[in-house]
Design an enzyme around this catalytic site. Structure first.
Site, PDB file in Angstrom:
ATOM      1  N   ARG A  52       6.392  22.663  27.337  1.00  0.00           N
ATOM      2  CA  ARG A  52       5.544  22.983  26.529  1.00  0.00           C
ATOM      3  C   ARG A  52       5.755  22.572  24.925  1.00  0.00           C
ATOM      4  O   ARG A  52       4.942  22.057  24.237  1.00  0.00           O
ATOM      5  CB  ARG A  52       4.965  24.316  26.432  1.00  0.00           C
ATOM      6  CG  ARG A  52       3.968  24.656  27.680  1.00  0.00           C
ATOM      7  CD  ARG A  52       4.243  26.098  28.320  1.00  0.00           C
ATOM      8  NE  ARG A  52       5.577  26.063  28.989  1.00  0.00           N
ATOM      9  CZ  ARG A  52       5.658  25.634  30.124  1.00  0.00           C
ATOM     10  NH1 ARG A  52       4.696  25.536  30.896  1.00  0.00           N
ATOM     11  NH2 ARG A  52       7.065  25.497  30.714  1.00  0.00           N
ATOM     12  N   LYS A  81      30.214  13.693  21.982  1.00  0.00           N
ATOM     13  CA  LYS A  81      31.225  12.930  21.292  1.00  0.00           C
ATOM     14  C   LYS A  81      31.935  14.129  20.520  1.00  0.00           C
ATOM     15  O   LYS A  81      32.845  13.764  20.079  1.00  0.00           O
ATOM     16  CB  LYS A  81      31.161  11.918  20.385  1.00  0.00           C
ATOM     17  CG  LYS A  81      30.455  10.816  21.380  1.00  0.00           C
ATOM     18  CD  LYS A  81      30.030   9.642  20.496  1.00  0.00           C
ATOM     19  CE  LYS A  81      29.092   8.904  21.175  1.00  0.00           C
ATOM     20  NZ  LYS A  81      28.334   7.739  19.872  1.00  0.00           N
TER      21      LYS A  81
HETATM   22  N1   CP Z   1       6.919  28.876  26.118  1.00  0.00           N
HETATM   23  C1   CP Z   1       8.030  27.687  26.015  1.00  0.00           C
HETATM   24  O1   CP Z   1       8.515  27.904  24.932  1.00  0.00           O
HETATM   25  O2   CP Z   1       7.946  26.994  27.034  1.00  0.00           O
HETATM   26  P1   CP Z   1       8.930  25.911  26.971  1.00  0.00           P
HETATM   27  O3   CP Z   1      10.339  26.154  27.194  1.00  0.00           O
HETATM   28  O4   CP Z   1       8.517  24.871  28.218  1.00  0.00           O
HETATM   29  O5   CP Z   1       8.929  24.784  25.653  1.00  0.00           O
END
Ligand code: CP
Length: 358
Positions: A52, A81
């Site tokens: 997201r 590295k």
């Molecule tokens: N809510 C959230 O931070 O989802 P992701 O980890 O998918 O970015």
């Protein structure tokens, strides 16, 4: 507004300004919006997995006319590295206008702010903060419940490691309300968050079950038990199925206007039979990430000028070589940092990761 590192550094007016800007940008004519940051370059560096946050920042950037570069797999960058975070930040600063960074180390964003003059947006740093998630959470509460003031919110799940809960409770204390922290004892909300709430005179309750309070609350904020943050896998096994809610646990048992939120991803804590229930707002919540992140990019870059009053500093920063953060996941143990702490009247806290220094 320039850097967006943590909610604790933001005033209520700055938060409202971001929410209002998000609403305006969401309603703006697409062609006009695409000209706002035309030609600007966003660097998106993700040292930890994301669906997201990374994709909605990218979508927000494209909708504003930006180009996006970066990496989502540090194993394909020069980090493998042995390049330090300091040098990585210095390098990407040479190639772009704004940096969006997620890191698994607590306090990494605060450290990055010290080594670049570019705006830094924290897309989540370890178990510390996740300000963009909080802003979209607040936006969702405002859209769905009409306003944010005086809401009764139950946080359920992994409250120890859940940075979204840490940031959101820090934000919500500016809007009054009453909180219920519902978790097994081993993953309850950290003391430093409770100290902040005590200082703000916010009423809260520590519980191990949600059933008796369902009728009282406006929002049930569910979270995933975060396996990846446990030092001891046996501790995770003990609590991994602590809460699993489904339609039968909610329907007819809650306030009819209650909403269910979740930062996502979920594992098994919300049954899919709730997805079509009127209470379920978690997918709308995730979608709200796009307007919120458009607002963050345009305000951080200065393309939209901020008129909001900044937060007044209510603490003192102390610096001396004897200050050592005991949090082994703090950036102070990975990078060359300063020995700094935030002195408050109820204790000293690490300048970078916010954990209490004993
Ligand atoms: N809510 C959230 O931070 O989802 P992701 O980890 O998918 O970015």
């Amino acid at each position: 507004m320039r850097n967006i590192i943590g909610i604790k550094e933001m005033s209520k007016k700055e938060i409202i300004e971001i929410l209002d800007t998000a609403k305006k940008l969401d309603c703006m004519n697409e062609n006009k919006r695409r000209k706002l940051m035309d030609g600007k370059i966003i660097t998106s560096i993700f040292f930890e997995p994301s669906t997201r946050t990374r994709l909605s920042f990218t979508s927000a950037a494209y909708k504003l006319g930006c180009h996006v570069l970066g990496f989502d797999n540090p194993n394909m960058s020069s980090v493998v590295k042995g390049e330090s975070l300091r040098d990585t930040i210095i390098m990407v600063s040479a190639y772009s206008d704004v940096i969006v960074m997620r890191h698994y180390i607590d306090g990494a964003a605060k450290f990055a702010e010290e080594v670049t003059s570019l705006p830094i947006i924290n897309a989540g740093d370890g178990a510390n903060e996740h300000p963009s998630q909080t802003l979209l959470d607040l936006y969702t509460i405002r859209e769905e419940l009409g306003n944010i003031e005086n809401k009764k919110i139950a946080f359920i799940g992994d409250l120890k490691y859940g940075r979204t809960v840490h940031s959101l409770s820090n934000a919500l204390k500016m809007f009054n309300g009453e909180f219920y922290f519902i978790a097994p004892e081993s993953i309850q909300i950290p003391n430093h968050i409770l100290k902040e709430l005590d200082k703000a005179k916010i009423k809260y309750h520590l519980l191990d079950d949600y059933k008796n309070i369902l009728k009282d609350i406006d929002c049930l904020y569910m979270t995933r038990i975060q396996r990846e943050r446990f030092d001891n896998i046996n501790e995770y096994e003990k609590v991994k199925h602590a809460f699993r809610i489904s339609k039968k646990d909610i329907e007819g048992k809650c306030n009819e206007n209650m909403i269910i939120m979740h930062p996502l991803p979920r594992v098994d804590e919300i049954n899919i039979d709730l997805d079509n229930a009127k209470y379920a707002k978690y997918f709308i919540q995730a979608k709200n990430g796009v307007p919120i992140r458009m607002a963050m990019l345009s305000l951080a870059s200065g393309i939209i000028k901020s008129n909001a009053k900044k937060k007044k500093t209510d603490y003192q920063i102390i610096e001396n070589k004897n200050i050592v953060c005991q949090n082994k996941k703090c950036v102070t143990h990975f990078e060359e940092t300063k020995n700094k702490a935030i002195k408050k009247d109820y204790g000293n806290f690490c300048y970078y990761c916010n954990k209490e220094i004993k």
